[in-house]
Design a protein around this motif. Structure first.
Motif, short mmCIF file in Angstrom:
data_model
loop_
_atom_site.label_atom_id
_atom_site.label_comp_id
_atom_site.label_asym_id
_atom_site.label_seq_id
_atom_site.Cartn_x
_atom_site.Cartn_y
_atom_site.Cartn_z
N LEU A 141 9.35 6.90 5.72
CA LEU A 141 8.08 6.59 6.10
C LEU A 141 7.72 7.06 6.67
O LEU A 141 6.41 8.24 7.31
N GLY A 177 8.32 11.01 6.97
CA GLY A 177 6.84 11.55 6.24
C GLY A 177 5.51 11.76 7.21
O GLY A 177 5.15 12.44 7.18
N VAL A 178 5.16 10.09 7.09
CA VAL A 178 3.80 10.22 8.28
C VAL A 178 3.76 11.27 9.71
O VAL A 178 3.00 11.52 9.93
N GLN A 212 3.46 15.15 8.64
CA GLN A 212 2.35 14.89 8.44
C GLN A 212 0.92 15.21 9.29
O GLN A 212 -0.03 15.05 8.93
N LYS A 221 -5.68 8.32 6.41
CA LYS A 221 -5.73 7.62 4.56
C LYS A 221 -4.14 7.36 4.34
O LYS A 221 -4.38 6.60 2.91
N ARG A 222 -3.92 8.93 4.14
CA ARG A 222 -2.31 9.10 3.27
C ARG A 222 -1.29 8.20 4.45
O ARG A 222 -0.44 7.50 3.47
N ASN A 228 -2.19 4.23 1.90
CA ASN A 228 -1.62 4.61 0.94
C ASN A 228 -0.51 4.91 1.04
O ASN A 228 0.44 4.13 -0.38
N SER A 229 0.43 5.51 1.99
CA SER A 229 2.15 5.17 1.66
C SER A 229 2.43 4.41 1.66
O SER A 229 3.02 3.55 1.44
N SER A 250 0.87 1.15 1.51
CA SER A 250 0.49 -0.51 0.02
C SER A 250 2.01 0.89 -0.30
O SER A 250 2.33 -0.77 -1.42
N LEU A 251 2.14 1.56 -1.01
CA LEU A 251 3.29 1.70 -2.00
C LEU A 251 4.95 1.38 -2.02
O LEU A 251 5.07 0.23 -2.38
N PHE A 252 4.70 1.58 0.00
CA PHE A 252 5.86 1.35 0.32
C PHE A 252 6.49 -0.58 0.59
O PHE A 252 7.31 -1.25 -0.36
N ASN A 280 4.89 -2.80 -0.80
CA ASN A 280 4.84 -3.06 -3.05
C ASN A 280 5.79 -3.08 -3.41
O ASN A 280 6.53 -4.01 -4.04
N GLY A 281 6.45 -1.96 -2.66
CA GLY A 281 7.91 -2.10 -4.02
C GLY A 281 8.84 -2.50 -2.88
O GLY A 281 10.11 -3.38 -4.48
#
Lengths: 195, 195
Positions: free
Chosen positions: A157, A160-161, A164, A175-176, A179-180, A182-184, A186-187
């Motif tokens: 993560l 990746g960030v 970007q 924003k990205r 989102n990234s 949150s999903l992380f 979450n997982g």
DNA sequence: AGGCGATTGCCTACCGTTCGTTAGTTAGTA
DNA sequence: TACTAACTAACGAACGGTAGGCAATCGCCT
């Protein structure tokens, strides 16, 4: 009090140019004229181009190490999730704002061939610090054995960030990141609950 | 049948050198001697260094576009999860194995200043293709509105893995990819169930 | 089929520029 | 006096690029 030493002015100018145009793409004339002196005068302060360059890189790694350690300490009271999140955000801000971030990235990915080894050696400490900080946060989050999965995913993560930062505008990038993240997270929670 | 044209041999050699040492770090003499001809002979095939370079980059983008589209099509029967996973894996392999991956990355992040605009223009199509492919996979996965979160996270995953190709050995890297992927897909499922 | 001018693909020799770097000197400072 | 930090001048090497020549090959015309 303002009077910055020529030595530092050279390093600052060099940092800026090396960051934007790379080692081979930056000439000593460029640097000298940026400082406001003539090219041979640089040799009163540095042995040669490589020496100057390595000096700049060293300064960069020290600065980054400091930044990272400080941020980590400042977050000590927070929940592990918050620590991870803010570390991600702060790291991003650092890399985006300064030319330090630019040169940091450039040197990690594409160092000049002839100096690769020395540069990697400098970054080793940085990586160590980062990893131990992150690991200790993860350990306090949940103590079961496979923290390594989360560790790898978080580093991915971060990377990746980090990557970007370049492509997108700050708003789009933010924003990205959200989102990234949150999903992380979450997982992470899903996984622990699933156990 | 074997006889490769000099033109192509030049492009291949140039690709390899540009990938490893960058635009400024690669000289025409290097390229020529790699091909087995003399420097001025290059000018029988290319207008100048920039022309040669852009030709190489163009070839790279075309090749990558083809690869990506083919991979995507080949996975058409699979489940969306599998499609995403294999796309991630294949993409990684491609970027790791070939020098194409290396130059691709270098040019996206640190193009030579004077050619930045032209290079970015070439990569635009690539980005478009990738995004539309991924989006269409996500749409068939679950049709609710906020596919965008998963989209951003997947792109971040791609970028993160992409970045890590450089640091780690193939085995280490593979492990990290698996772990990052697991957590990602965990997060996706958790989220959908949570709704 | 055979000759032949144009074109191609490579060569050697060289151009002007810029590169990183050194030498030698001078002005200011402690 | 001795040192520092700047300067001018110039170095050899390497850079991207040009000019001109020469051998092989191609397309075309008789």
């Amino acid at each position: 009090m303002k009077e910055e030493s020529t030595q530092n002015k050279i390093k600052d100018t060099a940092l800026s140019l090396f960051a934007r145009k790379g080692f081979e793409g930056t000439s000593l004339s460029d640097i000298a004229s940026g400082v406001g002196i003539k090219k041979p005068s640089l040799y009163a302060h540095f042995k040669n181009k490589e020496d100057l360059f390595l000096g700049v890189i060293y300064k960069v790694t020290v600065d980054y190490n400091e930044f990272f350690a400080n941020e980590a300490e400042r977050l000590n009271g927070e929940s592990p999730e918050n620590q991870l999140y803010y570390l991600l955000v702060k790291n991003t801000e650092y890399l985006r704002n300064d030319e330090l971030g630019l040169i940091f990235k450039r040197m990690m990915l594409f160092p000049p061939e002839s100096l690769r080894e020395e540069i990697y050696q400098m970054f080793e400490k940085t990586e160590e610090v980062m990893k131990s900080v992150i690991k200790s946060i993860l350990m306090q989050m949940d103590r079961h054995k496979d923290w390594e999965q989360v560790f790898d995913a978080y580093l991915c993560l971060l990377d990746g960030v980090f990557e970007q930062v370049f492509y997108y505008s700050p708003e789009e990038h933010q924003k990205r990141l959200e989102n990234s993240w949150s999903l992380f997270i979450n997982g992470v929670h899903c996984r622990t609950e699933g156990k």
